[in-house]
Design a protein around this motif. Structure first.
Motif, PDB file in Angstrom:
ATOM      1  N   GLN A   1       0.842  -1.181   0.000  1.00 58.63           N
ATOM      2  CA  GLN A   1       0.000   0.000   0.000  1.00 58.63           C
ATOM      3  C   GLN A   1       0.880   1.234   0.000  1.00 58.63           C
ATOM      4  OE1 GLN A   1      -2.764   0.196   3.259  1.00 58.63           O
ATOM      5  NE2 GLN A   1      -3.989   1.791   2.288  1.00 58.63           N
ATOM      6  N   VAL A   2       0.652   2.114  -0.948  1.00 64.20           N
ATOM      7  CA  VAL A   2       1.448   3.329  -1.098  1.00 64.20           C
ATOM      8  C   VAL A   2       0.499   4.502  -1.269  1.00 64.20           C
ATOM      9  CG1 VAL A   2       3.277   4.483  -2.395  1.00 64.20           C
ATOM     10  CG2 VAL A   2       3.260   1.983  -2.251  1.00 64.20           C
ATOM     11  N   TRP A   3       0.794   5.602  -0.569  1.00 62.37           N
ATOM     12  CA  TRP A   3      -0.001   6.811  -0.718  1.00 62.37           C
ATOM     13  C   TRP A   3       0.772   7.768  -1.611  1.00 62.37           C
ATOM     14  CZ3 TRP A   3       0.341   3.826   3.564  1.00 62.37           C
ATOM     15  CH2 TRP A   3      -0.843   3.413   4.161  1.00 62.37           C
ATOM     16  N   ASP A   4       0.275   8.002  -2.803  1.00 65.16           N
ATOM     17  CA  ASP A   4       0.900   8.888  -3.781  1.00 65.16           C
ATOM     18  C   ASP A   4       0.022  10.135  -3.882  1.00 65.16           C
ATOM     19  OD1 ASP A   4       2.054  10.153  -5.929  1.00 65.16           O
ATOM     20  OD2 ASP A   4       1.536   8.623  -7.397  1.00 65.16           O
ATOM     21  N   VAL A   5       0.494  11.244  -3.302  1.00 65.56           N
ATOM     22  CA  VAL A   5      -0.331  12.445  -3.206  1.00 65.56           C
ATOM     23  C   VAL A   5       0.313  13.579  -3.994  1.00 65.56           C
ATOM     24  CG1 VAL A   5      -1.504  14.054  -1.661  1.00 65.56           C
ATOM     25  CG2 VAL A   5      -0.998  11.723  -0.882  1.00 65.56           C
ATOM     26  N   PRO A   6      -0.271  13.985  -5.122  1.00 66.66           N
ATOM     27  CA  PRO A   6       0.221  15.187  -5.809  1.00 66.66           C
ATOM     28  C   PRO A   6      -0.145  16.417  -4.990  1.00 66.66           C
ATOM     29  CG  PRO A   6      -1.754  14.354  -6.892  1.00 66.66           C
ATOM     30  CD  PRO A   6      -1.418  13.365  -5.809  1.00 66.66           C
ATOM     31  N   VAL A   7       0.832  17.289  -4.779  1.00 71.88           N
ATOM     32  CA  VAL A   7       0.607  18.468  -3.939  1.00 71.88           C
ATOM     33  C   VAL A   7       0.748  19.708  -4.813  1.00 71.88           C
ATOM     34  CG1 VAL A   7       1.372  19.760  -1.916  1.00 71.88           C
ATOM     35  CG2 VAL A   7       1.469  17.258  -1.910  1.00 71.88           C
ATOM     36  N   HIS A   8      -0.390  20.233  -5.256  1.00 73.59           N
ATOM     37  CA  HIS A   8      -0.392  21.438  -6.100  1.00 73.59           C
ATOM     38  C   HIS A   8      -1.294  22.535  -5.560  1.00 73.59           C
ATOM     39  CE1 HIS A   8       2.082  19.476  -9.076  1.00 73.59           C
ATOM     40  NE2 HIS A   8       1.241  18.462  -9.116  1.00 73.59           N
TER      41      HIS A   8
ATOM     42  N   LYS B   1       5.170  26.132  -0.948  1.00 71.41           N
ATOM     43  CA  LYS B   1       5.731  27.457  -0.712  1.00 71.41           C
ATOM     44  C   LYS B   1       6.990  27.723  -1.518  1.00 71.41           C
ATOM     45  CE  LYS B   1       2.648  28.584   2.377  1.00 71.41           C
ATOM     46  NZ  LYS B   1       1.643  29.641   2.079  1.00 71.41           N
ATOM     47  N   HIS B   2       7.780  26.680  -1.765  1.00 70.24           N
ATOM     48  CA  HIS B   2       9.089  26.900  -2.354  1.00 70.24           C
ATOM     49  C   HIS B   2       9.224  26.422  -3.796  1.00 70.24           C
ATOM     50  CE1 HIS B   2      10.534  28.172   1.536  1.00 70.24           C
ATOM     51  NE2 HIS B   2      10.142  27.032   2.078  1.00 70.24           N
ATOM     52  N   THR B   3       8.379  25.503  -4.239  1.00 66.62           N
ATOM     53  CA  THR B   3       8.556  24.945  -5.582  1.00 66.62           C
ATOM     54  C   THR B   3       7.301  25.040  -6.435  1.00 66.62           C
ATOM     55  OG1 THR B   3       7.831  22.667  -5.085  1.00 66.62           O
ATOM     56  CG2 THR B   3      10.106  23.256  -4.526  1.00 66.62           C
ATOM     57  N   GLY B   4       6.192  25.468  -5.856  1.00 65.58           N
ATOM     58  CA  GLY B   4       4.946  25.518  -6.610  1.00 65.58           C
ATOM     59  C   GLY B   4       4.238  24.183  -6.689  1.00 65.58           C
ATOM     60  N   GLY B   5       4.761  23.177  -5.999  1.00 64.90           N
ATOM     61  CA  GLY B   5       4.098  21.879  -5.966  1.00 64.90           C
ATOM     62  C   GLY B   5       5.024  20.744  -6.318  1.00 64.90           C
ATOM     63  N   GLY B   6       4.582  19.549  -6.041  1.00 63.60           N
ATOM     64  CA  GLY B   6       5.370  18.350  -6.307  1.00 63.60           C
ATOM     65  C   GLY B   6       4.583  17.119  -5.918  1.00 63.60           C
ATOM     66  N   GLN B   7       5.265  16.153  -5.405  1.00 66.71           N
ATOM     67  CA  GLN B   7       4.664  14.845  -5.133  1.00 66.71           C
ATOM     68  C   GLN B   7       5.155  14.348  -3.785  1.00 66.71           C
ATOM     69  OE1 GLN B   7       6.228  11.861  -7.781  1.00 66.71           O
ATOM     70  NE2 GLN B   7       4.428  10.550  -7.616  1.00 66.71           N
ATOM     71  N   ILE B   8       4.227  13.801  -2.993  1.00 67.13           N
ATOM     72  CA  ILE B   8       4.571  13.149  -1.733  1.00 67.13           C
ATOM     73  C   ILE B   8       4.249  11.666  -1.858  1.00 67.13           C
ATOM     74  CG2 ILE B   8       4.044  12.916   0.715  1.00 67.13           C
ATOM     75  CD1 ILE B   8       5.472  15.448   0.348  1.00 67.13           C
TER      76      ILE B   8
END
Length: 348
Positions: A3-10, A52-59
């Motif tokens: 089980q993996v939680w792949d959360v795009p953070v935008h 805050k620093h990159t405009g978004g990414g992935q966790i």
């Protein structure tokens, strides 16, 4: 199952999703309340930093074995923040406890590093950053000595809850065995196959890779089968053994060069092999092995930066996965990358 939680953070709404995912992973890892709170804080701060620093990414949040193999060691929550942003100009300043340049929690990467059991950061200006933390049950305790380290990352296809890929390690005396399994296709049935391989590995840790694959073949009967590669370091003899069936990629670094280790065509659990080829290679302080499923593009370029190669194996895996992907090459399958490396004490 993996089980993996792949959360795009935008946007800010996903920060809560990251915190909830960390809490659920902590429950799966059986963390107590203080360590669950620590995992949630680290995940929230890393997600906030992305905005805050990159405009978004992935966790990516996963439950993993510790990077220094120790029999019976408890599972850990692994949180990886991945971005293609501008990078960090002053890494040492960013890692100072309490440092913050934006309206985050004020915890900062330094505090994340302090409260996590393991923390790694790799950043290149203009290319982005990978920050990775693991939170377990033994905060701030000295890690057990081990001659090798292992780590990896896993991304399920299409944001699914479970990945059809799995990586795992097992230890038996001087033998440390790393396995990568890619269940046929993706979805729950693929995950069931790779989970069966993971469980069988722990009863095969005393066997050389070719024999371990025979055991895994029996364990995967009744599933849809999987591509599987097994790499084993005999730390006493200084030998790496490798055997694989199916399309698991393997790249070995020897000194400053990389070469591929080849698997035999087939599917473990479906096509039984009477004999399997097993490579035997000297294992030394300048070696590093990357295993990956076919979700990674076939022509990816191995890392060359000495700072990255000396980093936590899971950081190496996350950077490898990030740099091998692009919008022009969309992921069409689950993707996992695992790294086997000498421990820092074993280096020159």
């Amino acid at each position: 199952m993996p089980q993996v939680w792949d959360v795009p953070v935008h946007d800010s709404t996903r920060v809560r999703d990251v915190r909830v995912a960390a809490e659920r992973a902590a429950a799966r890892a059986a963390l107590d309340e203080p360590r669950t709170a620590a995992a949630a804080l680290v995940a929230t701060e890393l997600a906030t930093n992305l905005l805050k620093h990159t405009g978004g990414g992935q966790i990516l949040i996963d439950v993993v074995d510790p990077p220094l193999p120790e029999a019976g060691a408890p599972m850990m929550v692994q949180i990886a923040a991945i971005d293609h942003g501008q990078g960090i100009a002053d890494v040492s300043a960013a890692l100072r406890d309490g440092y913050s340049t934006a309206r985050s929690l004020g915890a900062g990467l330094g505090t994340c590093r302090r409260i996590a059991d393991d923390f790694g950061l790799y950043s290149v200006p203009g290319r982005g950053t990978v920050a990775l933390a693991r939170v377990g049950t033994r905060a701030n305790e000295a890690a057990p000595a081990a001659p090798v380290r292992v780590g990896g990352v896993n991304i399920p296809f299409g944001g699914a809850e479970y990945s059809g890929d799995a990586w795992a390690w097992a230890r038996s005396g001087d033998l440390l065995t790393l396995m990568m399994a890619d269940g046929l296709g993706h979805g729950p049935e693929a995950a069931r196959a790779s989970t069966a391989a993971t469980r069988a590995l722990h009863t095969s840790a005393h066997l050389p890779p070719a024999e371990a694959l025979v055991n895994l073949d029996s364990a995967l009967r009744g599933t849809r089968g999987a591509a599987v590669a097994v790499a084993q370091v005999d730390t006493g003899a200084g030998v790496l053994r490798f055997a694989g069936v199916g399309n698991i990629g393997a790249r070995l670094r020897e000194g400053g060069t990389w070469r591929s280790l080849l698997s035999r065509p087939g599917i473990v659990g479906v096509h039984r092999h009477a004999t399997l080829r097993e490579d035997r290679i000297a294992w030394a302080a300048d070696r590093l092995l990357i295993l990956h499923s076919d979700g990674l593009p076939s022509r990816w370029v191995p890392p060359s930066d000495p700072d990255l190669l000396a980093a936590d194996p899971a950081v190496v895996a996350a950077v490898t996965l990030r740099d091998a992907s692009s919008s022009a090459r969309p992921v069409r399958d689950d993707t996992a990358v695992a790294v086997l490396a000498p421990s820092p004490s074993e280096g020159p």
